[in-house]
Scaffold this motif. Structure first.
Motif, PDB file in Angstrom:
ATOM      1  N   ILE A 305       0.834  -1.206   0.000  1.00 32.31           N
ATOM      2  CA  ILE A 305       0.000   0.000   0.000  1.00 32.31           C
ATOM      3  C   ILE A 305       0.867   1.254   0.000  1.00 32.31           C
ATOM      4  O   ILE A 305       0.560   2.246  -0.675  1.00 32.31           O
ATOM      5  CB  ILE A 305      -0.959  -0.013   1.209  1.00 32.31           C
ATOM      6  CG1 ILE A 305      -2.037  -1.097   1.019  1.00 32.31           C
ATOM      7  CG2 ILE A 305      -1.615   1.351   1.410  1.00 32.31           C
ATOM      8  CD1 ILE A 305      -2.889  -1.346   2.250  1.00 32.31           C
ATOM      9  N   LYS A 306       1.975   1.202   0.726  1.00 30.55           N
ATOM     10  CA  LYS A 306       2.898   2.344   0.757  1.00 30.55           C
ATOM     11  C   LYS A 306       3.473   2.603  -0.631  1.00 30.55           C
ATOM     12  O   LYS A 306       3.580   3.753  -1.074  1.00 30.55           O
ATOM     13  CB  LYS A 306       4.023   2.075   1.761  1.00 30.55           C
ATOM     14  CG  LYS A 306       5.000   3.234   1.919  1.00 30.55           C
ATOM     15  CD  LYS A 306       6.063   2.908   2.957  1.00 30.55           C
ATOM     16  CE  LYS A 306       7.062   4.065   3.092  1.00 30.55           C
ATOM     17  NZ  LYS A 306       8.131   3.736   4.074  1.00 30.55           N
ATOM     18  N   VAL A 307       3.853   1.520  -1.327  1.00 30.68           N
ATOM     19  CA  VAL A 307       4.370   1.646  -2.688  1.00 30.68           C
ATOM     20  C   VAL A 307       3.302   2.249  -3.602  1.00 30.68           C
ATOM     21  O   VAL A 307       3.556   3.177  -4.374  1.00 30.68           O
ATOM     22  CB  VAL A 307       4.821   0.278  -3.229  1.00 30.68           C
ATOM     23  CG1 VAL A 307       5.082   0.336  -4.727  1.00 30.68           C
ATOM     24  CG2 VAL A 307       6.071  -0.193  -2.500  1.00 30.68           C
ATOM     25  N   PHE A 308       2.087   1.706  -3.499  1.00 32.12           N
ATOM     26  CA  PHE A 308       0.964   2.172  -4.318  1.00 32.12           C
ATOM     27  C   PHE A 308       0.713   3.658  -4.056  1.00 32.12           C
ATOM     28  O   PHE A 308       0.562   4.462  -4.990  1.00 32.12           O
ATOM     29  CB  PHE A 308      -0.274   1.346  -3.969  1.00 32.12           C
ATOM     30  CG  PHE A 308      -1.346   1.347  -5.027  1.00 32.12           C
ATOM     31  CD1 PHE A 308      -1.561   2.447  -5.841  1.00 32.12           C
ATOM     32  CD2 PHE A 308      -2.152   0.246  -5.201  1.00 32.12           C
ATOM     33  CE1 PHE A 308      -2.559   2.449  -6.810  1.00 32.12           C
ATOM     34  CE2 PHE A 308      -3.148   0.224  -6.168  1.00 32.12           C
ATOM     35  CZ  PHE A 308      -3.352   1.334  -6.972  1.00 32.12           C
ATOM     36  N   ALA A 309       0.688   4.029  -2.784  1.00 33.56           N
ATOM     37  CA  ALA A 309       0.411   5.419  -2.415  1.00 33.56           C
ATOM     38  C   ALA A 309       1.478   6.364  -2.954  1.00 33.56           C
ATOM     39  O   ALA A 309       1.172   7.453  -3.467  1.00 33.56           O
ATOM     40  CB  ALA A 309       0.310   5.538  -0.898  1.00 33.56           C
ATOM     41  N   LEU A 482      -5.179   5.435  -0.225  1.00 35.89           N
ATOM     42  CA  LEU A 482      -5.239   6.088  -1.532  1.00 35.89           C
ATOM     43  C   LEU A 482      -6.114   7.333  -1.491  1.00 35.89           C
ATOM     44  O   LEU A 482      -5.807   8.339  -2.141  1.00 35.89           O
ATOM     45  CB  LEU A 482      -5.745   5.105  -2.586  1.00 35.89           C
ATOM     46  CG  LEU A 482      -4.870   3.859  -2.804  1.00 35.89           C
ATOM     47  CD1 LEU A 482      -5.377   3.067  -4.001  1.00 35.89           C
ATOM     48  CD2 LEU A 482      -3.406   4.232  -2.987  1.00 35.89           C
ATOM     49  N   ASP A 483      -7.203   7.265  -0.730  1.00 36.75           N
ATOM     50  CA  ASP A 483      -8.044   8.458  -0.579  1.00 36.75           C
ATOM     51  C   ASP A 483      -7.256   9.595   0.073  1.00 36.75           C
ATOM     52  O   ASP A 483      -7.407  10.771  -0.293  1.00 36.75           O
ATOM     53  CB  ASP A 483      -9.287   8.141   0.261  1.00 36.75           C
ATOM     54  CG  ASP A 483     -10.334   7.376  -0.528  1.00 36.75           C
ATOM     55  OD1 ASP A 483     -10.202   7.282  -1.763  1.00 36.75           O
ATOM     56  OD2 ASP A 483     -11.286   6.860   0.083  1.00 36.75           O
ATOM     57  N   ALA A 484      -6.409   9.229   1.042  1.00 35.20           N
ATOM     58  CA  ALA A 484      -5.585  10.248   1.710  1.00 35.20           C
ATOM     59  C   ALA A 484      -4.594  10.871   0.734  1.00 35.20           C
ATOM     60  O   ALA A 484      -4.338  12.080   0.775  1.00 35.20           O
ATOM     61  CB  ALA A 484      -4.837   9.629   2.896  1.00 35.20           C
ATOM     62  N   THR A 658       6.398   4.207 -15.440  1.00 32.04           N
ATOM     63  CA  THR A 658       4.956   4.042 -15.218  1.00 32.04           C
ATOM     64  C   THR A 658       4.632   3.413 -13.874  1.00 32.04           C
ATOM     65  O   THR A 658       3.518   3.548 -13.388  1.00 32.04           O
ATOM     66  CB  THR A 658       4.343   3.161 -16.322  1.00 32.04           C
ATOM     67  OG1 THR A 658       4.993   1.877 -16.316  1.00 32.04           O
ATOM     68  CG2 THR A 658       4.498   3.807 -17.689  1.00 32.04           C
ATOM     69  N   ASN A 659       5.600   2.711 -13.285  1.00 31.00           N
ATOM     70  CA  ASN A 659       5.337   2.038 -12.005  1.00 31.00           C
ATOM     71  C   ASN A 659       6.661   1.790 -11.299  1.00 31.00           C
ATOM     72  O   ASN A 659       7.652   1.439 -11.953  1.00 31.00           O
ATOM     73  CB  ASN A 659       4.612   0.712 -12.246  1.00 31.00           C
ATOM     74  CG  ASN A 659       3.795   0.267 -11.043  1.00 31.00           C
ATOM     75  OD1 ASN A 659       3.916   0.827  -9.962  1.00 31.00           O
ATOM     76  ND2 ASN A 659       2.959  -0.737 -11.227  1.00 31.00           N
ATOM     77  N   VAL A 660       6.688   1.981 -10.002  1.00 26.65           N
ATOM     78  CA  VAL A 660       7.875   1.695  -9.199  1.00 26.65           C
ATOM     79  C   VAL A 660       7.484   0.670  -8.151  1.00 26.65           C
ATOM     80  O   VAL A 660       6.470   0.819  -7.467  1.00 26.65           O
ATOM     81  CB  VAL A 660       8.422   2.963  -8.516  1.00 26.65           C
ATOM     82  CG1 VAL A 660       9.673   2.632  -7.711  1.00 26.65           C
ATOM     83  CG2 VAL A 660       8.737   4.041  -9.548  1.00 26.65           C
ATOM     84  N   THR A 661       8.278  -0.398  -8.043  1.00 25.22           N
ATOM     85  CA  THR A 661       8.006  -1.466  -7.085  1.00 25.22           C
ATOM     86  C   THR A 661       9.206  -1.622  -6.159  1.00 25.22           C
ATOM     87  O   THR A 661      10.215  -0.929  -6.312  1.00 25.22           O
ATOM     88  CB  THR A 661       7.755  -2.799  -7.816  1.00 25.22           C
ATOM     89  OG1 THR A 661       9.004  -3.260  -8.359  1.00 25.22           O
ATOM     90  CG2 THR A 661       6.747  -2.643  -8.949  1.00 25.22           C
ATOM     91  N   ASP A 662       9.113  -2.575  -5.236  1.00 28.25           N
ATOM     92  CA  ASP A 662      10.226  -2.816  -4.324  1.00 28.25           C
ATOM     93  C   ASP A 662      11.429  -3.428  -5.039  1.00 28.25           C
ATOM     94  O   ASP A 662      12.533  -3.423  -4.507  1.00 28.25           O
ATOM     95  CB  ASP A 662       9.788  -3.747  -3.189  1.00 28.25           C
ATOM     96  CG  ASP A 662       8.872  -3.042  -2.206  1.00 28.25           C
ATOM     97  OD1 ASP A 662       8.987  -1.813  -2.080  1.00 28.25           O
ATOM     98  OD2 ASP A 662       8.034  -3.716  -1.571  1.00 28.25           O
TER      99      ASP A 662
END
Length: 757
Positions: A305-309, A482-484, A658-662
């Motif tokens: 979730i932290k990555v997504f946020a 995500l809302d935050a 386009t996307n960053v992951t661990d």
């Protein structure tokens, strides 16, 4: 159940200890939150009260406040339950009142918690509790176990012999051991510290190479397993490919348990050893494994979730193209490409469909004519093309058509992730009830080039495509996070009160869906707002909503120039006094940064307004109405590279992250499939956290390491695209890392849980 003043004081003290902040900072922040103030409002306009805490610190206080408030309420319920049973001792009460952990609280309550009928409760019903007490006391050094158990034999109670009596007493002791809070804490700690997370194949249901193949016989320390591997294995278990479990350090745990339970030499030592082993294997281990699997899942969720946020935050704050007239194109082969023109405010003007590609029954010359007609008719400044199917082909067609027409118009490839979700949404149906879904998609593509934030807020964040395992993580926690992020981004940028959509307004501090709808209804019925104060004329829009929202709303060309800044209306008088003291008009002050620099801020401090707020005010006066986002830029894609088969090893290309992951970053280089830059190829120096060196939307130069056409996998390198900048710092693999994380592993993509587009 509301918490008491004493409980609140206890929570405040804990928060001060946890955060390391001053008591006044925590106390004032909690007070503001409980008054109904939002996090963006507190962070921006109450700096004096919080000691300039940022949104992250304020949200942390808010989250921990909720946690400890729930904990206090649960404590009250548990204390009441135990007291009603007549079993609440002063020592137990103190332990319950002082614990800060929910699982520790539940451990303390476990012996007193109403439970279903167990082997231990059945044994108690048969009168075997006194025998259990004799055994556990360990007072006898001589004698026979059968003789001691014989008084408890009672066939009418289904205790036909001494062995049955001893077994029943053992069940009572085993349950007592399993419900001891200190024992559970010890087993939990050791299992977490030394446990091994394992995965075994159940059945291979895949055709060809399974994306779970690397987990068919897999082991990794429980406390070190990365989020993406944990979630991948859990998905494999859910899909019945894998069986996952935790291997605890059983022998070490059993030895510690025996040392704790068998406190003296007696004739009961042997039976207690067996009871202890039974308690651990039958009761404790199963329970603790379930807890730790849930805890590991929670930690994996939090990381994902932290990555997504973080990715969502960077995506929403991408630089806007601004108030340009845009032609949005949703490309397609068989059904044609939909074109939609919008003006500088995003207002839809016209649409048409063209068929420029071979095999779709269309006409290339007609397509060129329609494209040029739309460009000329609507004075188009920039063209936005979706990056989906036929995107690169459309890009080449448009550029060729522009060259033939001698037109100098910028063409931009836009990430269209989520456009189809918007097209079919209630928001889109309300906005364009008479338009086809595909036309709505083209409009969305055009608008997200003008202002990514304003358009993307209309889409469920999970559908935007910047997360990992978004359907596997805790959904309420994901939504909250995500809302935050959306709320933070919207309020950071601010919105135009007279053009913002209902969706965008709903994220403004203090507004929400109902008031956002009321604002747009009022605007549609009575015309544009002339000032921020006009908001108070909106139905149900009260003083509190005005306080929370006004500073984040902008009115361009209004009667009061301060309405187009982030200066809050409660501070307008201060600014007017500054202008008066300088003997200039408000407009003159706001148009001359030199005048602003000469203001002696110390003259304007009050009990409520200090230097932090005054500094913010003067920064706004220097650049009134400025957009805090970066300058608009786009990647330069090569016209001769449109498909994976066009790639060759060693090519140097430009692309957009386009996307960053661990484990790395994905880059769009214009071939319909994003390439993976593994963490080891992100920079010249060792990278522990990819998010520290790259971000979504960043334009980067990459080198092609390999391109697998069949599997649709592209391996890229940022560090090799610009070699020699810094010497690469090598670092050995830690116990939590795995050699299979390298780019050469054939399952490097599947292990990450990424689905090929």
């Amino acid at each position: 159940m509301a918490i008491t003043a004493d409980q609140q004081t206890r929570i405040i003290n804990i928060l001060v200890e946890e955060t390391g902040l001053r008591a006044s900072q925590v106390l004032n922040t909690v007070a503001l939150l409980q008054e109904g103030s939002t996090v963006p409002f507190i962070a921006r306009y109450r700096k004096e009260k919080t000691g300039e805490l940022d949104e992250v610190e304020i949200r942390n206080i808010s989250d921990r406040l909720v946690y400890f408030s729930e904990l206090e309420e649960r404590k009250e319920a548990i204390l009441k339950s135990i007291e009603e049973q007549g079993k609440l001792t002063p020592e137990l009460k103190t332990r319950i009142e002082t614990t800060r952990l929910k699982n520790e609280l539940e451990d303390l309550y476990l012996p007193y918690k109403p439970k279903r009928r167990t082997k231990a409760t059945i044994a108690k019903e048969r009168g075997l509790e006194p025998l259990a007490e004799i055994i556990f006391a360990q007072e006898l050094k001589e004698g026979s176990l059968d003789e001691i158990a014989s008084p408890f034999i009672d066939p009418s109670k289904d205790v036909p012999d001494a062995a049955s009596a001893l077994a029943g007493a053992g069940h009572i002791i085993a349950e007592m051991i399993s419900e001891d809070a200190d024992i559970r804490a010890m087993v939990r700690r050791l299992t977490w510290e030394k446990g091994i997370f394992t995965s075994k194949v159940i059945q291979d249901k895949s055709e060809g190479v399974s994306k779970y193949e690397m987990y068919y016989d897999y082991k990794e320390p429980l406390k070190e397993i990365p989020s993406h591997r944990m979630l991948a294995m859990r998905r494999g278990e859910k899909e019945e490919f894998l069986r996952i479990s935790i291997l605890a350090p059983e022998e070490e745990i059993l030895q510690l348990l025996r040392n704790k339970i068998i406190i003296k030499e007696s004739i009961f030592s042997g039976i207690l050893s067996g009871i202890t082993e039974d308690s651990y294997r039958r009761l404790i281990a199963v329970s603790i494994e379930a807890e730790l699997r849930a805890e590991a899942k929670k930690k994996a969720d939090e990381s994902a979730i932290k990555v997504f946020a973080g990715n969502l935050n960077n995506l929403l704050l991408l630089p806007p193209a601004g108030s340009r007239r845009v032609l949005g194109i949703d490309p397609g082969f068989r059904t044609g490409s939909k074109i939609a023109a919008v003006d500088g405010t995003g207002k839809f003007l016209e649409h048409c469909t063209i068929y420029p590609h071979k095999g779709d029954g269309g006409n290339i010359e007609r397509a060129k004519s329609d494209l040029l007609r739309m460009i000329e008719k609507h004075s188009i400044d920039i063209i936005a093309i979706g990056n989906g199917t036929a995107g690169r082909e459309m890009d080449l067609f448009v550029k060729q058509t522009l060259r033939e027409g001698a037109l100098q118009i910028q063409v931009v490839i836009v990430n269209e992730a989520g456009a189809s979700v918007y097209s079919a949404s209630e928001v889109a149906r309300e906005e364009f009830p008479d338009l086809d879904l595909t036309i709505r998609g083209a409009i969305s593509i055009a608008r997200r080039l003008q202002d990514p934030l304003a358009e993307l807020v209309k889409i469920d964040p999970k559908s935007i495509g910047v997360g990992q395992y978004q359907h596997d993580v805790n959904q309420p926690a994901l939504k909250k996070s995500l809302d935050a992020v959306v709320e933070s981004c919207v309020n950071f940028v601010g919105v135009d009160l007279n053009t913002a959509s209902t969706s965008l307004l709903s994220y403004i501090s203090g507004i929400g869906n109902t008031l956002a709808r009321a604002i747009t209804d009022c605007r549609n019925n009575t015309g544009p707002f002339a000032s921020r104060k006009d908001l108070l004329k909106v139905a149900r829009f009260g003083a509190k909503a005005f306080e929370q929202s006004a500073g984040f709303l902008r009115i361009r060309n209004g009667a009061d120039p301060l309405d187009n800044t982030a200066v809050h209306p409660e501070h307008y008088e201060i600014v007017k006094k500054m202008a008066s003291d300088l003997k200039v008009s408000l407009k003159d002050l706001m148009s001359d940064s030199t005048l602003v620099k000469n203001i002696d801020l110390s003259r304007y401090t009050t009990e409520d307004v200090g230097m932090p707020t005054l500094r913010d005010i003067t920064e706004e006066l220097k650049k009134p109405g400025r957009d805090p986002r970066a300058e608009f830029k786009t990647a330069e894609l090569r016209d001769d590279i449109t498909e994976i088969k066009d790639l060759s090893e060693g090519m140097i290309l430009q692309g957009t992250i386009t996307n960053v992951t661990d484990f790395g970053a994905f880059v769009d280089i214009g071939v319909h499939q994003d390439g993976l830059v593994h963490i080891s190829h992100l920079a010249q120096s060792y990278v522990k956290d990819p998010h520290k060196v790259v971000k979504v939307g960043q334009i980067v130069k990459v080198k092609v390491l390999s391109a697998d056409v069949e599997r649709k996998r592209i391996s890229l390198s940022i560090k090799e695209a610009e070699p020699g900048k810094n010497k690469t710092e090598k670092k050995p693999l830690s116990s939590g890392e795995n050699k299979s994380d390298t780019l050469t592993n054939r399952n490097a993509w599947e292990k990450a849980g990424f689905r090929v587009k």
